[in-house]
Scaffold this motif. Structure first.
Motif, mmCIF file in Angstrom:
data_model
loop_
_atom_site.group_PDB
_atom_site.id
_atom_site.type_symbol
_atom_site.label_atom_id
_atom_site.label_comp_id
_atom_site.label_asym_id
_atom_site.label_seq_id
_atom_site.Cartn_x
_atom_site.Cartn_y
_atom_site.Cartn_z
ATOM 1 N N VAL A 107 0.824 -1.243 0.058
ATOM 2 C CA VAL A 107 0.054 -0.103 -0.036
ATOM 3 C C VAL A 107 0.896 1.344 -0.007
ATOM 4 O O VAL A 107 1.736 1.372 0.849
ATOM 5 C CB VAL A 107 -0.882 -0.012 1.221
ATOM 6 N N ARG A 108 0.709 2.211 -1.060
ATOM 7 C CA ARG A 108 1.194 3.383 -1.210
ATOM 8 C C ARG A 108 0.819 4.447 -0.199
ATOM 9 O O ARG A 108 -0.574 4.304 -0.020
ATOM 10 C CB ARG A 108 1.543 3.863 -2.352
ATOM 11 N N ARG A 109 1.530 5.374 0.268
ATOM 12 C CA ARG A 109 1.131 6.495 1.042
ATOM 13 C C ARG A 109 -0.092 7.419 0.163
ATOM 14 O O ARG A 109 -1.129 7.525 0.589
ATOM 15 C CB ARG A 109 2.038 7.509 1.642
ATOM 16 N N ALA A 110 0.028 7.426 -0.810
ATOM 17 C CA ALA A 110 -1.185 8.249 -1.905
ATOM 18 C C ALA A 110 -2.253 7.561 -1.755
ATOM 19 O O ALA A 110 -3.329 8.175 -1.630
ATOM 20 C CB ALA A 110 -0.449 8.231 -3.267
ATOM 21 N N GLU A 111 -2.281 6.081 -1.671
ATOM 22 C CA GLU A 111 -3.583 5.315 -1.621
ATOM 23 C C GLU A 111 -4.247 5.668 -0.312
ATOM 24 O O GLU A 111 -5.399 5.812 -0.246
ATOM 25 C CB GLU A 111 -3.095 3.975 -1.681
ATOM 26 N N VAL A 112 -3.460 5.825 0.697
ATOM 27 C CA VAL A 112 -4.122 6.204 2.143
ATOM 28 C C VAL A 112 -4.534 7.409 2.034
ATOM 29 O O VAL A 112 -5.778 7.547 2.506
ATOM 30 C CB VAL A 112 -3.153 5.738 3.264
ATOM 31 N N GLU A 113 -3.707 8.399 1.290
ATOM 32 C CA GLU A 113 -4.386 9.790 1.318
ATOM 33 C C GLU A 113 -5.441 10.054 0.645
ATOM 34 O O GLU A 113 -6.562 10.714 1.013
ATOM 35 C CB GLU A 113 -3.168 10.756 1.005
ATOM 36 N N GLY A 114 -5.656 8.902 -0.458
ATOM 37 C CA GLY A 114 -6.853 9.195 -1.364
ATOM 38 C C GLY A 114 -8.100 8.419 -0.705
ATOM 39 O O GLY A 114 -9.073 9.008 -1.093
ATOM 40 N N GLN A 115 -7.895 7.783 0.280
ATOM 41 C CA GLN A 115 -8.939 7.334 0.886
ATOM 42 C C GLN A 115 -9.371 7.651 2.444
ATOM 43 O O GLN A 115 -9.932 7.254 3.135
ATOM 44 C CB GLN A 115 -8.823 5.571 1.158
ATOM 45 N N LEU A 116 -8.609 8.902 2.843
ATOM 46 C CA LEU A 116 -8.693 9.740 4.131
ATOM 47 C C LEU A 116 -10.193 9.844 4.381
ATOM 48 O O LEU A 116 -10.919 9.182 5.521
ATOM 49 C CB LEU A 116 -8.269 10.836 4.087
ATOM 50 N N ASP A 117 -11.145 10.246 3.516
ATOM 51 C CA ASP A 117 -12.474 10.712 3.800
ATOM 52 C C ASP A 117 -13.351 9.308 4.100
ATOM 53 O O ASP A 117 -13.973 9.328 5.043
ATOM 54 C CB ASP A 117 -13.324 11.427 2.766
ATOM 55 N N ARG A 118 -13.047 8.354 3.175
ATOM 56 C CA ARG A 118 -13.447 7.120 3.350
ATOM 57 C C ARG A 118 -13.406 6.426 4.662
ATOM 58 O O ARG A 118 -14.147 5.884 5.353
ATOM 59 C CB ARG A 118 -13.260 6.084 2.155
ATOM 60 N N PHE A 119 -12.008 6.431 5.075
ATOM 61 C CA PHE A 119 -11.454 5.948 6.467
ATOM 62 C C PHE A 119 -12.131 6.567 7.504
ATOM 63 O O PHE A 119 -12.672 6.063 8.715
ATOM 64 C CB PHE A 119 -10.020 5.923 6.515
ATOM 65 N N ARG A 120 -12.334 7.644 7.578
ATOM 66 C CA ARG A 120 -12.990 8.577 8.537
ATOM 67 C C ARG A 120 -14.621 8.238 8.758
ATOM 68 O O ARG A 120 -14.863 8.079 9.725
ATOM 69 C CB ARG A 120 -12.982 9.999 8.076
ATOM 70 N N ARG A 121 -15.119 8.088 7.479
ATOM 71 C CA ARG A 121 -16.536 7.771 7.563
ATOM 72 C C ARG A 121 -16.825 6.356 7.856
ATOM 73 O O ARG A 121 -17.730 5.787 8.511
ATOM 74 C CB ARG A 121 -17.097 7.759 6.136
ATOM 75 N N GLU A 122 -16.045 5.402 7.366
ATOM 76 C CA GLU A 122 -16.016 3.889 7.675
ATOM 77 C C GLU A 122 -14.706 3.211 8.092
ATOM 78 O O GLU A 122 -13.778 2.599 7.467
ATOM 79 C CB GLU A 122 -16.337 3.148 6.246
ATOM 80 N N PRO A 123 -14.319 3.418 9.531
ATOM 81 C CA PRO A 123 -13.154 2.787 10.026
ATOM 82 C C PRO A 123 -13.084 1.369 9.638
ATOM 83 O O PRO A 123 -11.932 0.898 9.764
ATOM 84 C CB PRO A 123 -13.217 3.234 11.386
ATOM 85 N N ALA A 124 -14.103 0.471 9.622
ATOM 86 C CA ALA A 124 -13.980 -0.816 9.398
ATOM 87 C C ALA A 124 -13.046 -1.019 7.919
ATOM 88 O O ALA A 124 -12.700 -2.163 7.830
ATOM 89 C CB ALA A 124 -15.392 -1.490 9.300
ATOM 90 N N ALA A 125 -13.294 -0.275 7.086
ATOM 91 C CA ALA A 125 -12.455 -0.323 5.825
ATOM 92 C C ALA A 125 -10.964 -0.412 6.160
ATOM 93 O O ALA A 125 -10.111 -0.812 5.035
ATOM 94 C CB ALA A 125 -12.680 0.863 4.721
ATOM 95 N N LEU A 126 -10.447 -0.050 7.181
ATOM 96 C CA LEU A 126 -8.931 -0.151 7.616
ATOM 97 C C LEU A 126 -8.599 -1.682 7.760
ATOM 98 O O LEU A 126 -7.419 -2.028 7.723
ATOM 99 C CB LEU A 126 -8.744 0.802 8.907
ATOM 100 N N ALA A 127 -9.653 -2.468 7.752
ATOM 101 C CA ALA A 127 -9.434 -4.068 8.012
ATOM 102 C C ALA A 127 -8.657 -4.357 6.681
ATOM 103 O O ALA A 127 -7.923 -5.204 6.589
ATOM 104 C CB ALA A 127 -10.647 -4.802 8.172
#
Length: 168
Positions: free
Chosen positions: A101-121
């Motif tokens: 996983v690249r940092r850019a992929e994490v940054e691109g999903q920040l809003d999603r991770f905030r809304r759906e923390p379970a996506a961090l699985a």
């Protein structure tokens, strides 16, 4: 005495129009010209509308503002990172090498991770896939590190903000 004749070489065959001339066969019909003009006008209208009202998401018909603006010289710079905490309490920052996983992929999903923390699985799964013998993952977090800036340069001070967290 023998007569000498010089052969002339004409690059164009007899009956063929000279190269570069138009014969009428290669011109567009009025309908074809009208169609091209309409398509061009629609393309320009979409481009203009995107430029005036669009966002980065509308690229290539909207502006791509990523490098077109600047922040205040003293505004902190925020960098996102994902990290796992294993059952032994060790914190491992996820990188492309240890998770794919690249940092850019994490940054691109920040809003999603905030809304759906379970996506961090999914990040935990990626880490486990790359490190099958590592201790189990207990927690995954996305952290924003805010680097302080002064006079257009880093001060060395920063604060961390956990923006999303998932517990296994």
């Amino acid at each position: 005495m023998r007569a000498m004749t010089q052969a002339t070489t004409d690059p164009e065959s007899p009956g063929e129009p000279p190269i570069g001339s138009t014969t009428g066969h290669d011109l567009l019909s009025p309908r074809g010209r009208t169609l091209r003009m309409v398509i061009t006008a629609v393309g320009l209208a979409v481009l203009l509308a995107g430029t005036l009202f669009g966002t980065d998401d509308h690229f290539p018909f909207g502006p791509f503002r990523m490098f077109a603006t600047t922040d205040a010289w003293s505004k902190p710079i925020s960098i996102a990172r994902a990290q796992v905490v294993d059952v032994d309490g060790r914190t491992i920052v996820l990188t492309e090498a240890n998770s794919g996983v690249r940092r850019a992929e994490v940054e691109g999903q920040l809003d999603r991770f905030r809304r759906e923390p379970a996506a961090l699985a999914g990040l935990a799964d990626a880490y486990r896939a790359h490190n099958p013998s590592a201790p189990k993952v207990a927690r995954v977090a996305v952290v924003l590190r805010h680097h302080e800036i002064s006079r257009s340069g880093p001060t060395g001070h920063y604060t961390d903000e956990v923006v999303a967290e998932w517990t296994a």
